[in-house]
Design a protein around this motif. Structure first.
Motif, PDB file in Angstrom:
ATOM      1  N   PHE A   1      -1.621   9.036   1.052  1.00 52.51           N
ATOM      2  CA  PHE A   1      -2.705   8.179   0.599  1.00 52.51           C
ATOM      3  C   PHE A   1      -3.380   7.523   1.793  1.00 52.51           C
ATOM      4  O   PHE A   1      -2.712   7.059   2.716  1.00 52.51           O
ATOM      5  N   THR A   2      -4.717   7.458   1.753  1.00 55.95           N
ATOM      6  CA  THR A   2      -5.515   6.814   2.788  1.00 55.95           C
ATOM      7  C   THR A   2      -6.297   5.678   2.149  1.00 55.95           C
ATOM      8  O   THR A   2      -6.864   5.843   1.063  1.00 55.95           O
ATOM      9  N   TYR A   3      -6.319   4.543   2.826  1.00 55.02           N
ATOM     10  CA  TYR A   3      -7.022   3.366   2.340  1.00 55.02           C
ATOM     11  C   TYR A   3      -8.222   3.041   3.217  1.00 55.02           C
ATOM     12  O   TYR A   3      -8.205   3.275   4.425  1.00 55.02           O
ATOM     13  N   THR A   4      -9.230   2.441   2.607  1.00 55.53           N
ATOM     14  CA  THR A   4     -10.297   1.739   3.300  1.00 55.53           C
ATOM     15  C   THR A   4     -10.244   0.332   2.727  1.00 55.53           C
ATOM     16  O   THR A   4     -10.526   0.140   1.538  1.00 55.53           O
TER      17      THR A   4
ATOM     18  N   LYS B   1       0.854  -1.197   0.000  1.00 57.96           N
ATOM     19  CA  LYS B   1       0.000   0.000   0.000  1.00 57.96           C
ATOM     20  C   LYS B   1       0.882   1.237   0.000  1.00 57.96           C
ATOM     21  O   LYS B   1       1.782   1.374   0.825  1.00 57.96           O
ATOM     22  N   ILE B   2       0.595   2.147  -0.938  1.00 57.23           N
ATOM     23  CA  ILE B   2       1.375   3.377  -1.010  1.00 57.23           C
ATOM     24  C   ILE B   2       0.986   4.295   0.144  1.00 57.23           C
ATOM     25  O   ILE B   2      -0.196   4.445   0.459  1.00 57.23           O
ATOM     26  N   VAL B   3       1.981   4.869   0.793  1.00 50.42           N
ATOM     27  CA  VAL B   3       1.761   5.775   1.916  1.00 50.42           C
ATOM     28  C   VAL B   3       1.927   7.215   1.448  1.00 50.42           C
ATOM     29  O   VAL B   3       1.114   8.083   1.771  1.00 50.42           O
ATOM     30  N   SER B   4       2.992   7.481   0.667  1.00 44.92           N
ATOM     31  CA  SER B   4       3.232   8.856   0.244  1.00 44.92           C
ATOM     32  C   SER B   4       4.101   8.914  -1.002  1.00 44.92           C
ATOM     33  O   SER B   4       4.824   7.976  -1.323  1.00 44.92           O
ATOM     34  N   ILE B   5       3.987  10.055  -1.691  1.00 49.10           N
ATOM     35  CA  ILE B   5       4.892  10.439  -2.775  1.00 49.10           C
ATOM     36  C   ILE B   5       5.369  11.835  -2.405  1.00 49.10           C
ATOM     37  O   ILE B   5       4.555  12.748  -2.221  1.00 49.10           O
ATOM     38  N   ILE B   6       6.676  12.004  -2.285  1.00 47.64           N
ATOM     39  CA  ILE B   6       7.226  13.293  -1.863  1.00 47.64           C
ATOM     40  C   ILE B   6       8.239  13.767  -2.896  1.00 47.64           C
ATOM     41  O   ILE B   6       9.099  13.010  -3.322  1.00 47.64           O
ATOM     42  N   SER B   7       8.099  15.029  -3.287  1.00 50.11           N
ATOM     43  CA  SER B   7       9.062  15.662  -4.189  1.00 50.11           C
ATOM     44  C   SER B   7       9.546  16.947  -3.533  1.00 50.11           C
ATOM     45  O   SER B   7       9.182  17.250  -2.397  1.00 50.11           O
ATOM     46  N   GLU B   8      10.342  17.716  -4.271  1.00 54.03           N
ATOM     47  CA  GLU B   8      10.850  18.977  -3.738  1.00 54.03           C
ATOM     48  C   GLU B   8       9.713  19.968  -3.479  1.00 54.03           C
ATOM     49  O   GLU B   8       9.804  20.798  -2.585  1.00 54.03           O
TER      50      GLU B   8
ATOM     51  N   THR C   1      -4.246  13.280  -0.095  1.00 57.18           N
ATOM     52  CA  THR C   1      -4.063  14.640   0.400  1.00 57.18           C
ATOM     53  C   THR C   1      -2.747  15.152  -0.150  1.00 57.18           C
ATOM     54  O   THR C   1      -1.701  14.551   0.056  1.00 57.18           O
ATOM     55  N   GLU C   2      -2.835  16.253  -0.890  1.00 53.79           N
ATOM     56  CA  GLU C   2      -1.654  16.845  -1.516  1.00 53.79           C
ATOM     57  C   GLU C   2      -1.333  18.149  -0.823  1.00 53.79           C
ATOM     58  O   GLU C   2      -2.211  18.996  -0.619  1.00 53.79           O
ATOM     59  N   LEU C   3      -0.068  18.325  -0.439  1.00 51.97           N
ATOM     60  CA  LEU C   3       0.386  19.547   0.203  1.00 51.97           C
ATOM     61  C   LEU C   3       1.452  20.195  -0.671  1.00 51.97           C
ATOM     62  O   LEU C   3       2.473  19.582  -0.969  1.00 51.97           O
ATOM     63  N   ASN C   4       1.200  21.444  -1.079  1.00 50.46           N
ATOM     64  CA  ASN C   4       2.197  22.217  -1.794  1.00 50.46           C
ATOM     65  C   ASN C   4       3.192  22.698  -0.750  1.00 50.46           C
ATOM     66  O   ASN C   4       2.841  23.480   0.147  1.00 50.46           O
ATOM     67  N   LEU C   5       4.430  22.243  -0.825  1.00 54.18           N
ATOM     68  CA  LEU C   5       5.426  22.543   0.199  1.00 54.18           C
ATOM     69  C   LEU C   5       5.888  23.998   0.167  1.00 54.18           C
ATOM     70  O   LEU C   5       6.373  24.510   1.171  1.00 54.18           O
ATOM     71  N   ALA C   6       5.724  24.677  -0.956  1.00 53.17           N
ATOM     72  CA  ALA C   6       6.127  26.081  -1.047  1.00 53.17           C
ATOM     73  C   ALA C   6       5.077  27.014  -0.455  1.00 53.17           C
ATOM     74  O   ALA C   6       5.410  28.004   0.201  1.00 53.17           O
ATOM     75  N   THR C   7       3.799  26.690  -0.664  1.00 57.47           N
ATOM     76  CA  THR C   7       2.724  27.596  -0.229  1.00 57.47           C
ATOM     77  C   THR C   7       1.950  27.076   0.983  1.00 57.47           C
ATOM     78  O   THR C   7       1.132  27.799   1.533  1.00 57.47           O
TER      79      THR C   7
ATOM     80  N   THR D   1      -1.259  -1.777  -4.130  1.00 55.03           N
ATOM     81  CA  THR D   1      -2.639  -2.130  -3.773  1.00 55.03           C
ATOM     82  C   THR D   1      -3.564  -0.963  -4.064  1.00 55.03           C
ATOM     83  O   THR D   1      -3.307   0.161  -3.638  1.00 55.03           O
ATOM     84  N   GLY D   2      -4.649  -1.222  -4.799  1.00 51.93           N
ATOM     85  CA  GLY D   2      -5.673  -0.224  -5.076  1.00 51.93           C
ATOM     86  C   GLY D   2      -5.416   0.651  -6.283  1.00 51.93           C
ATOM     87  O   GLY D   2      -6.327   1.339  -6.743  1.00 51.93           O
ATOM     88  N   TYR D   3      -4.208   0.637  -6.827  1.00 54.31           N
ATOM     89  CA  TYR D   3      -3.908   1.532  -7.950  1.00 54.31           C
ATOM     90  C   TYR D   3      -4.776   1.239  -9.168  1.00 54.31           C
ATOM     91  O   TYR D   3      -5.263   2.164  -9.818  1.00 54.31           O
TER      92      TYR D   3
END
Length: 191
Positions: free
Chosen positions: A70-73, A57-64, A81-87, A186-188
């Motif tokens: 990722f959340t699973y049921t 199961k994928i937990v996260s994808i992190i870039s610069e 949930t995507e977070l823009n690290l600059a803003t 899983t789930g992709y």
């Protein structure tokens, strides 16, 4: 809205362009999972995406620039949930399934994608938003065609064009014989 399309496009394009180290007819006891991707842009700059997992199961994808969690049921991805690290701006994508088929994506950027599975094996979709008067506005609609489990054709019609103007987009895909490296996540395959 652009961020959501970019994230889904990146994930989709990674799946289309990168291949695993095993042949498609080789059964592997242990699933191989993509650990990182280095993307080279047309201007020569690079972006690195690091993937983390719990089991398959994928937990996260992190870039610069951004972090996606990722959340699973069960075995289905039900939230990204995507977070823009600059803003520090956060965008969420909630996924709804019926009988293990994706039927709806709701984005915190004020849009919704709805999917309908047709008898001929195609999938119809529409993207809507809610305007300032609380009216639902159809942004575009289309049909996705498959060859096996692969998307091979996406026909889209834009619905927010000027009167008497029809704007359409068709995207066709070609695949090699290699396995998609995201298939082991899983789930992709349900997204």
């Amino acid at each position: 809205m652009k961020k959501a399309i970019q994230l889904l496009s990146i994930v989709f394009l990674f799946g289309l362009t990168f291949t695993s180290c095993t042949s498609s007819d080789n059964d592997v006891a242990e699933a191989r999972l993509l650990k990182n991707v280095i993307e080279v842009n047309t201007d020569g700059t690079t972006s690195t995406y690091n993937f983390t997992y719990t089991g398959t199961k994928i937990v996260s994808i992190i870039s610069e620039n951004k972090s996606s969690t990722f959340t699973y049921t069960g075995d289905l991805i039900t939230k990204i949930t995507e977070l823009n690290l600059a803003t520090n701006v956060q965008t969420t994508f909630d996924y709804t399934y019926t009988a293990d088929r994706l039927t709806k994506v709701i984005c915190s950027d004020n849009y919704e994608l709805n999917y309908t599975y047709n008898a001929d094996g195609t999938v119809s979709y529409e993207k809507t938003t809610v305007d300032s008067s609380n009216n639902t506005v159809l942004l575009f609609h289309g049909t996705i065609s498959f060859q096996g489990e692969n998307v091979y054709d996406n026909n889209k019609t834009f619905d927010t064009t000027a009167a008497n103007v029809v704007s359409k987009e068709q995207v066709s895909f070609v695949y090699d014989a290699k396995r998609n490296p995201f298939n082991n996540i899983t789930g992709y395959n349900k997204l």
